[in-house]
Write an enzyme that holds these catalytic residues in place. Structure first.
Site, PDB file in Angstrom:
ATOM      1  N   ARG A 153       0.835  -1.210   0.000  1.00  0.00           N
ATOM      2  CA  ARG A 153       0.000   0.000   0.000  1.00  0.00           C
ATOM      3  C   ARG A 153       0.859   1.245   0.000  1.00  0.00           C
ATOM      4  O   ARG A 153       0.602   2.175  -0.749  1.00  0.00           O
ATOM      5  CB  ARG A 153      -0.899  -0.014   1.245  1.00  0.00           C
ATOM      6  CG  ARG A 153      -1.574   1.304   1.532  1.00  0.00           C
ATOM      7  CD  ARG A 153      -2.668   1.154   2.547  1.00  0.00           C
ATOM      8  NE  ARG A 153      -3.635   0.183   2.084  1.00  0.00           N
ATOM      9  CZ  ARG A 153      -4.409  -0.546   2.884  1.00  0.00           C
ATOM     10  NH1 ARG A 153      -4.319  -0.406   4.197  1.00  0.00           N
ATOM     11  NH2 ARG A 153      -5.272  -1.403   2.398  1.00  0.00           N
ATOM     12  N   TYR A 154       1.863   1.249   0.864  1.00  0.00           N
ATOM     13  CA  TYR A 154       2.708   2.440   0.980  1.00  0.00           C
ATOM     14  C   TYR A 154       3.818   2.372  -0.055  1.00  0.00           C
ATOM     15  O   TYR A 154       4.130   1.308  -0.585  1.00  0.00           O
ATOM     16  CB  TYR A 154       3.314   2.516   2.391  1.00  0.00           C
ATOM     17  CG  TYR A 154       2.296   2.545   3.496  1.00  0.00           C
ATOM     18  CD1 TYR A 154       1.632   3.729   3.802  1.00  0.00           C
ATOM     19  CD2 TYR A 154       1.999   1.408   4.228  1.00  0.00           C
ATOM     20  CE1 TYR A 154       0.695   3.768   4.829  1.00  0.00           C
ATOM     21  CE2 TYR A 154       1.068   1.437   5.250  1.00  0.00           C
ATOM     22  CZ  TYR A 154       0.422   2.615   5.541  1.00  0.00           C
ATOM     23  OH  TYR A 154      -0.497   2.643   6.556  1.00  0.00           O
ATOM     24  N   ARG A 157       7.165   0.347   1.680  1.00  0.00           N
ATOM     25  CA  ARG A 157       7.066  -0.788   2.593  1.00  0.00           C
ATOM     26  C   ARG A 157       5.896  -1.695   2.229  1.00  0.00           C
ATOM     27  O   ARG A 157       4.938  -1.260   1.595  1.00  0.00           O
ATOM     28  CB  ARG A 157       6.969  -0.336   4.040  1.00  0.00           C
ATOM     29  CG  ARG A 157       5.888   0.650   4.332  1.00  0.00           C
ATOM     30  CD  ARG A 157       6.301   1.501   5.551  1.00  0.00           C
ATOM     31  NE  ARG A 157       5.271   2.427   5.978  1.00  0.00           N
ATOM     32  CZ  ARG A 157       5.062   3.612   5.386  1.00  0.00           C
ATOM     33  NH1 ARG A 157       5.753   3.979   4.335  1.00  0.00           N
ATOM     34  NH2 ARG A 157       4.118   4.415   5.840  1.00  0.00           N
ATOM     35  N   CYS A 166      -1.913 -17.885  15.024  1.00  0.00           N
ATOM     36  CA  CYS A 166      -1.320 -17.060  16.087  1.00  0.00           C
ATOM     37  C   CYS A 166      -1.247 -17.895  17.366  1.00  0.00           C
ATOM     38  O   CYS A 166      -1.972 -18.882  17.511  1.00  0.00           O
ATOM     39  CB  CYS A 166      -2.207 -15.859  16.388  1.00  0.00           C
ATOM     40  SG  CYS A 166      -2.509 -14.823  14.957  1.00  0.00           S
ATOM     41  N   CYS A 170      -7.243 -12.933  19.306  1.00  0.00           N
ATOM     42  CA  CYS A 170      -7.739 -11.743  19.991  1.00  0.00           C
ATOM     43  C   CYS A 170      -9.086 -11.353  19.400  1.00  0.00           C
ATOM     44  O   CYS A 170      -9.239 -11.366  18.165  1.00  0.00           O
ATOM     45  CB  CYS A 170      -6.771 -10.590  19.794  1.00  0.00           C
ATOM     46  SG  CYS A 170      -5.045 -11.056  19.982  1.00  0.00           S
ATOM     47  N   CYS A 173      -9.080  -8.537  16.542  1.00  0.00           N
ATOM     48  CA  CYS A 173      -8.141  -8.681  15.430  1.00  0.00           C
ATOM     49  C   CYS A 173      -8.637  -8.007  14.147  1.00  0.00           C
ATOM     50  O   CYS A 173      -9.733  -8.279  13.659  1.00  0.00           O
ATOM     51  CB  CYS A 173      -7.892 -10.157  15.137  1.00  0.00           C
ATOM     52  SG  CYS A 173      -6.640 -10.356  13.856  1.00  0.00           S
ATOM     53  N   ARG A 175      -7.417  -8.601  11.319  1.00  0.00           N
ATOM     54  CA  ARG A 175      -7.398  -9.588  10.228  1.00  0.00           C
ATOM     55  C   ARG A 175      -8.328 -10.743  10.521  1.00  0.00           C
ATOM     56  O   ARG A 175      -8.047 -11.882  10.166  1.00  0.00           O
ATOM     57  CB  ARG A 175      -5.976 -10.087   9.984  1.00  0.00           C
ATOM     58  CG  ARG A 175      -5.177  -9.041   9.373  1.00  0.00           C
ATOM     59  CD  ARG A 175      -3.857  -9.416   8.815  1.00  0.00           C
ATOM     60  NE  ARG A 175      -3.188  -8.147   8.669  1.00  0.00           N
ATOM     61  CZ  ARG A 175      -2.194  -7.719   9.436  1.00  0.00           C
ATOM     62  NH1 ARG A 175      -1.656  -8.507  10.330  1.00  0.00           N
ATOM     63  NH2 ARG A 175      -1.711  -6.511   9.276  1.00  0.00           N
ATOM     64  N   ASP A 351      -9.731  -0.596  15.060  1.00  0.00           N
ATOM     65  CA  ASP A 351     -10.314  -0.652  13.719  1.00  0.00           C
ATOM     66  C   ASP A 351     -11.800  -1.001  13.798  1.00  0.00           C
ATOM     67  O   ASP A 351     -12.274  -1.558  14.789  1.00  0.00           O
ATOM     68  CB  ASP A 351      -9.589  -1.713  12.879  1.00  0.00           C
ATOM     69  CG  ASP A 351      -8.154  -1.300  12.577  1.00  0.00           C
ATOM     70  OD1 ASP A 351      -7.909  -0.095  12.404  1.00  0.00           O
ATOM     71  OD2 ASP A 351      -7.285  -2.191  12.543  1.00  0.00           O
ATOM     72  N   ASP A 388      -5.943   3.871  11.670  1.00  0.00           N
ATOM     73  CA  ASP A 388      -5.663   3.187  10.401  1.00  0.00           C
ATOM     74  C   ASP A 388      -6.908   3.425   9.549  1.00  0.00           C
ATOM     75  O   ASP A 388      -7.957   2.806   9.775  1.00  0.00           O
ATOM     76  CB  ASP A 388      -5.396   1.691  10.641  1.00  0.00           C
ATOM     77  CG  ASP A 388      -4.379   1.149   9.647  1.00  0.00           C
ATOM     78  OD1 ASP A 388      -4.220   1.770   8.586  1.00  0.00           O
ATOM     79  OD2 ASP A 388      -3.747   0.126   9.954  1.00  0.00           O
ATOM     80  N   LYS A 395      -2.093   4.506   7.989  1.00  0.00           N
ATOM     81  CA  LYS A 395      -2.075   5.079   9.349  1.00  0.00           C
ATOM     82  C   LYS A 395      -1.986   6.596   9.297  1.00  0.00           C
ATOM     83  O   LYS A 395      -1.114   7.147   8.641  1.00  0.00           O
ATOM     84  CB  LYS A 395      -0.890   4.509  10.126  1.00  0.00           C
ATOM     85  CG  LYS A 395      -1.052   3.040  10.388  1.00  0.00           C
ATOM     86  CD  LYS A 395       0.229   2.455  10.919  1.00  0.00           C
ATOM     87  CE  LYS A 395       0.358   0.996  10.595  1.00  0.00           C
ATOM     88  NZ  LYS A 395       0.347   0.635   9.197  1.00  0.00           N
TER      89      LYS A 395
HETATM   90  S1  SF4 Z   1      -4.296  -9.319  16.810  1.00  0.00           S
HETATM   91 FE1  SF4 Z   1      -4.877 -10.866  15.248  1.00  0.00          FE
HETATM   92  S2  SF4 Z   1      -2.979 -11.319  14.170  1.00  0.00           S
HETATM   93 FE2  SF4 Z   1      -2.412 -10.363  16.123  1.00  0.00          FE
HETATM   94  S3  SF4 Z   1      -2.154 -12.064  17.583  1.00  0.00           S
HETATM   95 FE3  SF4 Z   1      -4.229 -11.343  17.806  1.00  0.00          FE
HETATM   96  S4  SF4 Z   1      -5.401 -12.690  16.449  1.00  0.00           S
HETATM   97 FE4  SF4 Z   1      -3.258 -12.860  15.811  1.00  0.00          FE
END
Ligand code: SF4
Length: 467
Positions: A153-154, A157, A166, A170, A173, A175, A351, A388, A395
């Site tokens: 995108r940038y 980078r 993972c 979380c 997340c 993603r 987000d 973001d 960002k």
């Molecule tokens: S925020 Fe998302 S990518 Fe990062 S550790 Fe947690 S679940 Fe995994």
């Protein structure tokens, strides 16, 4: 009289106290959780220190099935809490994975309020409706992927997602469109380890001389095998124009044991960092602590080990309601991070992610926190609060909004270096808006109008906030 050129020393005279002595509470950041704290949980009461510090034991006993998690909590929390969590997981976009270390940091006498529980275990009773302007891939990472799993995108980078697992999952997340296994709510975009996909990624990076900085995330770099850490590191370091690399991992916050006892993994990372140094290239670790209680004496030992090996660690937090949305909590977090040699780098506004509206807070809160923490420690250890920009703007410094209406909660950002001429909008959670704003969001016909008002105000140069 002092000899010429020397200062006079007056014996037995204390220096003047220009600053009052600190209260003990001001040194709270030094008081890290220590001892066999995990034994407070009945499930781990008989676990020895040697076992608890062993990353294999942590990985083997990490809980990945909801019934198992709820079983581990039985006796610690009420039946109502268990039912609430069960219903919460049924509506969650993320699958479950929690380490014994993480579970034992939660204060189970106050499970509803605990800031660590809030991040990993959803409760149906606390969920709020998603914001109407939310979508699953709010950063539109997939739109900027020349190869699946590589976001360019940038200008200089790129973000490489070599895998999709993972050491923990979380709730918040970004993603959730890809990370973890499918849930009842979401079928994931697949980013499994794949030699062909990785090769295409390396080829693309090699073909783009402007790419100097590669983030290796995921998923999470903790899940890469040592030989994969080496393969990615050596391949990218061999590309002349790649000057900087960051391995991103939540690991230090949820399983620091791996750094202490998985010698093969830590040694592989160290060798890449050393090889980078030999080639005058920077290789660092980026991690993700959100609350001061996530930093213990085990964390300190792990960060000390990385410090001894000359590995720089930077932190990116996510601002979350009731987790870290106060100046006091953030001040304690950044001081504690500094104490264990982790540089606080960013605080992200949460987000727009599906199923976690209860964790999001307002841009105004982010602005107030930035104002409150700046000066609490050295500038290089003070994080920048960023948004973001939803839709792919990248960002943006939270203060750089073109317009912010605190009644509708709509803020407008531009990204001249990323997508010139485009405008991006961030949306505060509706339940935290004043009644007039909530009333407008209750009417779907008003939704595009509020966005257009913000766009018009921004284009007219009315940067000022509207109360
Ligand atoms: S925020 Fe998302 S990518 Fe990062 S550790 Fe947690 S679940 Fe995994």
């Amino acid at each position: 009289m002092a000899a010429e050129g020397k200062l006079a020393v007056v014996p037995d005279q204390a220096p003047p106290m220009l600053k009052a002595p600190v209260e003990p509470a001001a040194l709270e950041h030094l008081r890290l959780l220590q001892g066999p704290f995990w034994q407070r949980m009945p499930a781990y009461a008989a676990v020895s220190e040697a076992e608890f510090l062993d990353h294999r034991w942590q990985a083997k006993h990490s809980i990945t099935k909801i019934p198992k998690l709820l079983e581990a909590l039985r006796g610690l929390v009420s039946d109502d809490f268990i039912k609430d969590a069960e219903a919460g997981f049924a509506r969650a976009p993320m699958s479950v994975r929690v380490s014994p270390y993480l579970l034992s940091l939660i204060d189970w006498s106050r499970p509803y309020e605990d800031p660590l529980r809030l991040q990993f275990i959803p409760l149906a009773s606390r969920l709020l409706p998603d914001h109407p302007n939310l979508d699953l891939d709010s950063l539109h990472e997939r739109e900027d992927m020349p190869v699946p799993g590589l976001t360019h995108r940038y200008f200089d980078r790129a973000l490489f997602l070599p895998l999709d697992t993972c050491p923990v999952y979380c709730r918040f997340c970004t993603r959730s469109y890809a990370v973890g296994i499918d849930t009842e709510e979401v079928s994931k975009f697949q980013l499994k380890v794949n030699a062909d996909r990785w090769q295409k990624t390396f080829d693309y990076i090699r073909s783009r001389p402007e790419l100097e900085d590669i983030v290796i995330s995921g998923g999470d770099s903790f899940q890469l095998r040592p030989e994969q850490i080496t393969q990615i590191g050596e391949t990218l370091l061999s590309i002349d124009h790649v000057r900087r690399m960051r391995y991103a991992t939540k690991g230090p916050a949820v399983m620091p044991q791996k750094i202490l006892t998985d010698d093969a993994w830590t040694d592989a990372l160290t060798r890449v960092v050393e090889e980078g140094r030999r080639r005058h290239k920077e290789v660092v670790l980026h991690t993700h602590f959100n609350h001061p209680r996530e930093i213990t004496t085990i964390t300190k030992a792990a960060m000390d080990k990385l410090c001894e090996r000359g590995i720089t660690v930077r932190n990116q937090s996510v601002l979350q309601r009731q987790v870290n949305d106060s100046v006091d909590t953030m001040t304690l977090l950044i001081r504690r991070l500094g104490y264990v040699n982790v540089h606080p780098y960013y605080i992200y506004m949460h987000d727009l992610v599906k199923g976690v509206e209860d964790l999001r807070t307002t841009l105004a809160t982010g602005l107030a926190i930035e104002k409150g923490i700046r000066g609490a420690t050295a500038g290089f250890n003070t994080p920048t609060v960023v948004v973001d920009a939803p839709g792919g703007g990248g960002k943006r410094d939270a203060h750089s909004y073109e317009h912010y209406d605190r009644t509708t909660g709509v803020s407008a950002f531009t990204a001249p270096a990323v997508h010139p001429g485009e405008m991006y909008f961030y949306f505060d959670p509706i339940d935290l808006l004043p009644p007039a704003g909530q009333a407008r969001w209750a009417d779907p016909a008003e939704h595009p109008r509020m966005v257009e008002e913000a766009r018009a105000a921004a284009l007219a140069g009315r940067r000022g906030e509207r109360e």
